[in-house]
Scaffold this motif. Sequence first.
Motif, PDB file in Angstrom:
ATOM      1  N   TYR A 232      34.830  54.181  34.225  1.00  0.00           N
ATOM      2  CA  TYR A 232      33.756  54.092  35.220  1.00  0.00           C
ATOM      3  C   TYR A 232      32.672  55.126  34.932  1.00  0.00           C
ATOM      4  N   GLY A 233      33.078  56.323  34.596  1.00  0.00           N
ATOM      5  CA  GLY A 233      32.124  57.402  34.278  1.00  0.00           C
ATOM      6  C   GLY A 233      31.429  57.224  32.939  1.00  0.00           C
ATOM      7  N   HIS A 234      31.781  56.182  32.222  1.00  0.00           N
ATOM      8  CA  HIS A 234      31.195  55.876  30.917  1.00  0.00           C
ATOM      9  C   HIS A 234      30.359  54.597  30.990  1.00  0.00           C
ATOM     10  N   THR A 235      29.986  54.235  32.201  1.00  0.00           N
ATOM     11  CA  THR A 235      29.286  52.970  32.408  1.00  0.00           C
ATOM     12  C   THR A 235      27.838  53.239  32.797  1.00  0.00           C
ATOM     13  N   GLN A 236      26.929  52.599  32.081  1.00  0.00           N
ATOM     14  CA  GLN A 236      25.509  52.815  32.302  1.00  0.00           C
ATOM     15  C   GLN A 236      25.028  52.177  33.600  1.00  0.00           C
ATOM     16  N   ASP A 237      25.509  50.986  33.917  1.00  0.00           N
ATOM     17  CA  ASP A 237      25.041  50.264  35.104  1.00  0.00           C
ATOM     18  C   ASP A 237      26.156  50.187  36.158  1.00  0.00           C
ATOM     19  N   ARG A 238      26.518  51.316  36.702  1.00  0.00           N
ATOM     20  CA  ARG A 238      27.627  51.375  37.667  1.00  0.00           C
ATOM     21  C   ARG A 238      27.377  50.509  38.906  1.00  0.00           C
ATOM     22  N   MET A 239      26.112  50.227  39.204  1.00  0.00           N
ATOM     23  CA  MET A 239      25.826  49.395  40.377  1.00  0.00           C
ATOM     24  C   MET A 239      26.333  47.965  40.179  1.00  0.00           C
ATOM     25  N   ASN A 240      26.669  47.591  38.954  1.00  0.00           N
ATOM     26  CA  ASN A 240      27.213  46.258  38.666  1.00  0.00           C
ATOM     27  C   ASN A 240      28.725  46.272  38.453  1.00  0.00           C
ATOM     28  N   TYR A 241      29.379  47.354  38.837  1.00  0.00           N
ATOM     29  CA  TYR A 241      30.814  47.479  38.558  1.00  0.00           C
ATOM     30  C   TYR A 241      31.657  46.489  39.347  1.00  0.00           C
ATOM     31  N   TYR A 242      31.076  45.831  40.319  1.00  0.00           N
ATOM     32  CA  TYR A 242      31.796  44.784  41.052  1.00  0.00           C
ATOM     33  C   TYR A 242      32.262  43.691  40.092  1.00  0.00           C
ATOM     34  N   LYS A 243      31.582  43.533  38.959  1.00  0.00           N
ATOM     35  CA  LYS A 243      31.989  42.540  37.962  1.00  0.00           C
ATOM     36  C   LYS A 243      33.373  42.870  37.405  1.00  0.00           C
ATOM     37  N   VAL A 244      33.693  44.137  37.309  1.00  0.00           N
ATOM     38  CA  VAL A 244      34.967  44.567  36.734  1.00  0.00           C
ATOM     39  C   VAL A 244      36.116  44.219  37.674  1.00  0.00           C
ATOM     40  N   ARG A 245      35.911  44.366  38.957  1.00  0.00           N
ATOM     41  CA  ARG A 245      36.997  44.110  39.916  1.00  0.00           C
ATOM     42  C   ARG A 245      37.483  42.677  39.860  1.00  0.00           C
ATOM     43  N   ASN A 246      36.596  41.761  39.465  1.00  0.00           N
ATOM     44  CA  ASN A 246      36.961  40.344  39.442  1.00  0.00           C
ATOM     45  C   ASN A 246      37.980  39.999  38.362  1.00  0.00           C
ATOM     46  N   VAL A 247      38.189  40.879  37.396  1.00  0.00           N
ATOM     47  CA  VAL A 247      39.154  40.616  36.330  1.00  0.00           C
ATOM     48  C   VAL A 247      40.587  40.996  36.766  1.00  0.00           C
ATOM     49  N   MET A 248      40.697  41.738  37.853  1.00  0.00           N
ATOM     50  CA  MET A 248      42.023  42.127  38.357  1.00  0.00           C
ATOM     51  C   MET A 248      42.713  40.903  38.957  1.00  0.00           C
ATOM     52  N   GLU A 249      43.998  40.734  38.620  1.00  0.00           N
ATOM     53  CA  GLU A 249      44.741  39.590  39.133  1.00  0.00           C
ATOM     54  C   GLU A 249      45.202  39.796  40.569  1.00  0.00           C
ATOM     55  N   PHE A 250      45.514  41.031  40.929  1.00  0.00           N
ATOM     56  CA  PHE A 250      46.122  41.294  42.227  1.00  0.00           C
ATOM     57  C   PHE A 250      45.126  41.946  43.173  1.00  0.00           C
ATOM     58  N   SER A 251      45.184  41.517  44.416  1.00  0.00           N
ATOM     59  CA  SER A 251      44.256  42.059  45.413  1.00  0.00           C
ATOM     60  C   SER A 251      44.453  43.563  45.589  1.00  0.00           C
ATOM     61  N   ASP A 252      45.676  44.049  45.434  1.00  0.00           N
ATOM     62  CA  ASP A 252      45.928  45.482  45.556  1.00  0.00           C
ATOM     63  C   ASP A 252      45.197  46.263  44.457  1.00  0.00           C
ATOM     64  N   SER A 253      45.154  45.710  43.252  1.00  0.00           N
ATOM     65  CA  SER A 253      44.425  46.364  42.158  1.00  0.00           C
ATOM     66  C   SER A 253      42.932  46.387  42.446  1.00  0.00           C
ATOM     67  N   ARG A 254      42.405  45.283  42.967  1.00  0.00           N
ATOM     68  CA  ARG A 254      40.982  45.247  43.325  1.00  0.00           C
ATOM     69  C   ARG A 254      40.679  46.290  44.401  1.00  0.00           C
ATOM     70  N   LYS A 255      41.571  46.397  45.377  1.00  0.00           N
ATOM     71  CA  LYS A 255      41.390  47.372  46.460  1.00  0.00           C
ATOM     72  C   LYS A 255      41.407  48.801  45.915  1.00  0.00           C
ATOM     73  N   GLN A 256      42.348  49.086  45.015  1.00  0.00           N
ATOM     74  CA  GLN A 256      42.417  50.429  44.429  1.00  0.00           C
ATOM     75  C   GLN A 256      41.162  50.756  43.628  1.00  0.00           C
ATOM     76  N   LEU A 257      40.630  49.775  42.896  1.00  0.00           N
ATOM     77  CA  LEU A 257      39.405  50.015  42.143  1.00  0.00           C
ATOM     78  C   LEU A 257      38.235  50.237  43.090  1.00  0.00           C
ATOM     79  N   ASP A 258      38.139  49.434  44.155  1.00  0.00           N
ATOM     80  CA  ASP A 258      37.073  49.611  45.139  1.00  0.00           C
ATOM     81  C   ASP A 258      37.121  51.012  45.755  1.00  0.00           C
ATOM     82  N   GLU A 259      38.327  51.467  46.099  1.00  0.00           N
ATOM     83  CA  GLU A 259      38.486  52.802  46.686  1.00  0.00           C
ATOM     84  C   GLU A 259      38.092  53.884  45.686  1.00  0.00           C
ATOM     85  N   PHE A 260      38.480  53.708  44.429  1.00  0.00           N
ATOM     86  CA  PHE A 260      38.137  54.664  43.385  1.00  0.00           C
ATOM     87  C   PHE A 260      36.622  54.775  43.254  1.00  0.00           C
TER      88      PHE A 260
END
Length: 183
Positions: free
Chosen positions: A151-179
């Motif tokens: 995440y700290g190596h990402t130029q366009d962090r405002m688009n990081y919502y794209k990354v959460r969509n690759v997670m299979e489990f809702s708990d993983s998406r939630k953990q990424l959102d919290e992070f």
Amino acid sequence: MIKPAFTLFMLALLFGACQGNIHGEYGGKFESRNESTTTITVNGEKVREERSTSTTGSALEGEFNLDLGQPKGDIRQPPPFPARIACDAALSVDRFERLKSELLQVNSDREKLLFMKENYPETCFLSAQVRDVAAMFTLDKYRLQFAQSFYGHTQDRMNYYKVRNVMEFSDSRKQLDEFVSEW
């Protein structure tokens, strides 16, 4: 018919003669859907039909590590990894395609994460590139670790919502959102 004691003896010989480390990963999920229809009748006449649908599911993922004989040392650990870097320019399309080709040659998710941390500690990525690399991992555990690490190596962090969509489990998406929200 081979006797169980003989089979155990042969396995003991086989594993006793081998040395090394076996690492593996496993994962799976299932979903069950049940549909039912209930007909309500009063005095023999159909009043209405009620339909219901229920869906249940579960998932499992894990890994194992088996040392045979004398272990050859500890499992490799990732090197120190910078949490944040200055991102002026993201990885070029050509270089990113080479990275993906190299990553395809790496077998386990743990080794893929190590590969990325060892070879790209000072590289900037776009959110879409992080998503594409995360999709190359088999287990959500490592997808999440990778997404959090880069995440700290990402130029366009405002688009990081794209990354959460690759997670299979809702708990993983939630953990990424919290992070991301605590960053």
